[in-house]
Write an enzyme that holds these catalytic residues in place. Structure first.
Site, short mmCIF file in Angstrom:
data_model
loop_
_atom_site.label_atom_id
_atom_site.label_comp_id
_atom_site.label_asym_id
_atom_site.label_seq_id
_atom_site.Cartn_x
_atom_site.Cartn_y
_atom_site.Cartn_z
N LYS A 195 0.84 -1.21 0.00
CA LYS A 195 0.00 0.00 0.00
C LYS A 195 0.87 1.26 0.00
O LYS A 195 0.61 2.20 -0.75
CB LYS A 195 -0.94 0.03 1.21
CG LYS A 195 -1.99 -1.08 1.19
CD LYS A 195 -3.34 -0.58 0.71
CE LYS A 195 -4.31 -1.66 0.29
NZ LYS A 195 -4.66 -2.72 1.16
N LYS A 242 -6.54 -13.65 -14.53
CA LYS A 242 -7.09 -14.19 -13.29
C LYS A 242 -8.43 -13.51 -12.98
O LYS A 242 -8.53 -12.29 -13.07
CB LYS A 242 -6.11 -13.91 -12.14
CG LYS A 242 -6.61 -14.33 -10.78
CD LYS A 242 -5.63 -13.87 -9.69
CE LYS A 242 -6.03 -14.37 -8.32
NZ LYS A 242 -6.78 -13.54 -7.45
N LYS A 272 -12.46 -9.35 -8.79
CA LYS A 272 -13.43 -8.25 -8.89
C LYS A 272 -12.75 -6.94 -9.28
O LYS A 272 -13.38 -6.08 -9.86
CB LYS A 272 -14.27 -8.12 -7.63
CG LYS A 272 -13.51 -7.87 -6.37
CD LYS A 272 -14.48 -7.84 -5.21
CE LYS A 272 -13.75 -7.98 -3.90
NZ LYS A 272 -13.05 -9.26 -3.74
P1 ADP Z 1 -10.64 -10.77 -5.64
O1 ADP Z 1 -9.36 -11.01 -6.41
O2 ADP Z 1 -11.84 -10.94 -6.49
O3 ADP Z 1 -10.61 -9.45 -4.88
P2 ADP Z 1 -10.07 -11.91 -3.06
O4 ADP Z 1 -8.66 -11.45 -3.14
O5 ADP Z 1 -11.02 -11.25 -2.13
O6 ADP Z 1 -10.70 -11.91 -4.54
O7 ADP Z 1 -10.03 -13.47 -2.77
C1 ADP Z 1 -10.79 -14.17 -1.82
C2 ADP Z 1 -10.38 -15.63 -1.91
O8 ADP Z 1 -10.72 -16.19 -3.20
C3 ADP Z 1 -8.89 -15.85 -1.74
O9 ADP Z 1 -8.69 -16.97 -0.90
C4 ADP Z 1 -8.37 -16.12 -3.13
O10 ADP Z 1 -7.25 -16.97 -3.13
C5 ADP Z 1 -9.57 -16.76 -3.82
N1 ADP Z 1 -9.58 -16.37 -5.25
C6 ADP Z 1 -9.84 -15.15 -5.74
N2 ADP Z 1 -9.79 -15.12 -7.09
C7 ADP Z 1 -9.47 -16.38 -7.48
C8 ADP Z 1 -9.27 -17.00 -8.76
N3 ADP Z 1 -9.38 -16.32 -9.90
N4 ADP Z 1 -8.95 -18.31 -8.78
C9 ADP Z 1 -8.84 -19.02 -7.62
N5 ADP Z 1 -9.02 -18.50 -6.38
C10 ADP Z 1 -9.33 -17.20 -6.30
#
Ligand code: ADP
Ligand code: TRP
Length: 330
Positions: free
Chosen positions: A110, A199, A202
């Site tokens: 950050k 990947k 969101k």
């Molecule tokens: P985002 O990338 O959408 O913000 P988060 O970082 O909040 O998602 O991830 C929440 C959980 O979901 C974590 O444990 C992360 O490893 C898993 N996760 C998020 N995106 C993926 C993905 N594309 N493939 C597999 N696991 C994922």
């Protein structure tokens, strides 16, 4: 075995979250006593609107329940319902070296991005340590990005035990008030790709949400990026985003059949996408139905959270008593 994990209420869940994390949490409820909490205190470092906070916290609870978390088996609760967590966090912060927190990736990332960090963000790993240690957790399943936070948690627990427990042996972890937790790093070798092939996340706007409206969800699936191989021509399944997603849903025989169709040619990407959409709705249909039911039964969801908090508090109160006794606060 006590299994604990926390989930930030940070927005709508997508299939990457499900296959990468939530599915494992739900499966783990059969392997021990699962404690899962909605990390609203952590989310205060990013969500600054009361209505948004309430909505997102409620949505996480809905998601978990819709996806099969059984409140008779596992404990689902809101982090801020357990006031002892904030108290332990303060006690732990008094044995946490500044250097340990300055080395944390979450903080360094950050600040490197020019975001001016507040104390909450700096102290985030201490609160996370309190989350874990206050329930005497044995196992903490998390994604790879949280590995460092678990190492910090163990370091803080050792520091506390060394300071306050004369019989503590750091080699075995025995003789301390705080139990050293074991990390369980969830398999992220299978990263779920988004509609653009990156990947799914969101923050990239490339998600297929679990509980989005049906029409919108179908539209997103039909919009998955593919190459321009013509309908008649053979296609390479192993470089295709649609196929990568089909793999998550199809049974082995079905997948073999689809693979053969790719290699033979004569089936267009549009057909594969339609098939994917159907599989998505077949897989998540029951959860989506349950989600809608729970939305109309908010009292039930609030009751689950209240019951969960009562159960979690029973453990937290005992551990906090030991901490107060060890430090001389009582
Ligand atoms: P985002 O990338 O959408 O913000 P988060 O970082 O909040 O998602 O991830 C929440 C959980 O979901 C974590 O444990 C992360 O490893 C898993 N996760 C998020 N995106 C993926 C993905 N594309 N493939 C597999 N696991 C994922
Ligand atoms: N920091 C975790 C995340 O961002 C959420 C979390 C907070 C957590 N406290 C925890 C996870 C305790 C496991 C254990 O994903």
């Amino acid at each position: 075995m006590r299994i604990l994990s926390g989930v930030q209420p940070s927005g709508k869940l997508h299939i990457g979250n499900y296959f990468g994390a939530i599915r494992q949490f739900v499966d783990l409820q059969h392997k021990g006593h699962g404690l899962y909490f909605i990390a609203d205190l952590h989310a205060l470092t990013t969500i600054r609107n009361a209505d948004t906070m309430r909505e997102l916290v409620f949505d996480v609870a809905l998601n978990f329940l819709a996806l099969g978390l059984d409140p008779a088996r596992a404990t689902l609760f809101r982090q801020s319902d357990i006031a002892e967590v904030a108290e332990l966090s303060w006690v732990l912060s008094t044995v946490t070296p500044m250097g340990l927190l300055e080395r944390a990736h979450s903080f360094k990332d950050k600040t490197a991005k020019g975001i001016s960090p507040d104390h909450g963000l700096f102290a985030y790993p201490v609160l996370m340590a309190a989350d874990i240690l206050i329930y005497h957790s044995d196992v903490v399943p998390v994604g790879k990005d949280q590995k460092q936070h678990l190492e910090i948690t163990r370091d803080i627990a050792v520091k506390f035990n060394q300071t306050y427990c004369p019989g503590f042996d750091p080699a075995t972890g025995k003789g301390g008030v705080l139990k050293l937790p074991e990390p369980m790093i969830m398999d992220d070798t299978a990263v779920v790709p988004g509609t653009d092939g990156e990947k799914m996340s969101k923050s990239y706007g490339n998600t297929i949400d679990l509980f989005g409206p049906e029409k919108e969800t179908r539209k997103r699936i039909m919009g998955i990026k593919t190459d321009s191989t013509p309908l008649e021509a053979p296609k390479n399944p192993d470089t295709c985003n649609v196929f990568a997603l089909l793999k998550l849903f199809a049974k082995p025989e079905e997948l073999a059949e689809i693979r053969a169709q790719y290699q033979k040619g004569g089936v267009g990407y549009g057909d594969f996408k339609k098939r994917l959409a159907d599989m998505f709705f077949a897989a998540f249909g029951p959860a989506r139905k349950r989600y809608d039911e729970l939305r109309n039964n908010q009292d039930y969801v609030h009751q689950v959270l209240r019951d969960g908090a009562a159960r979690a508090r029973e453990i937290a109160v005992q551990v906090m008593d030991q901490v107060r006794a060890a430090t001389g606060l009582r």
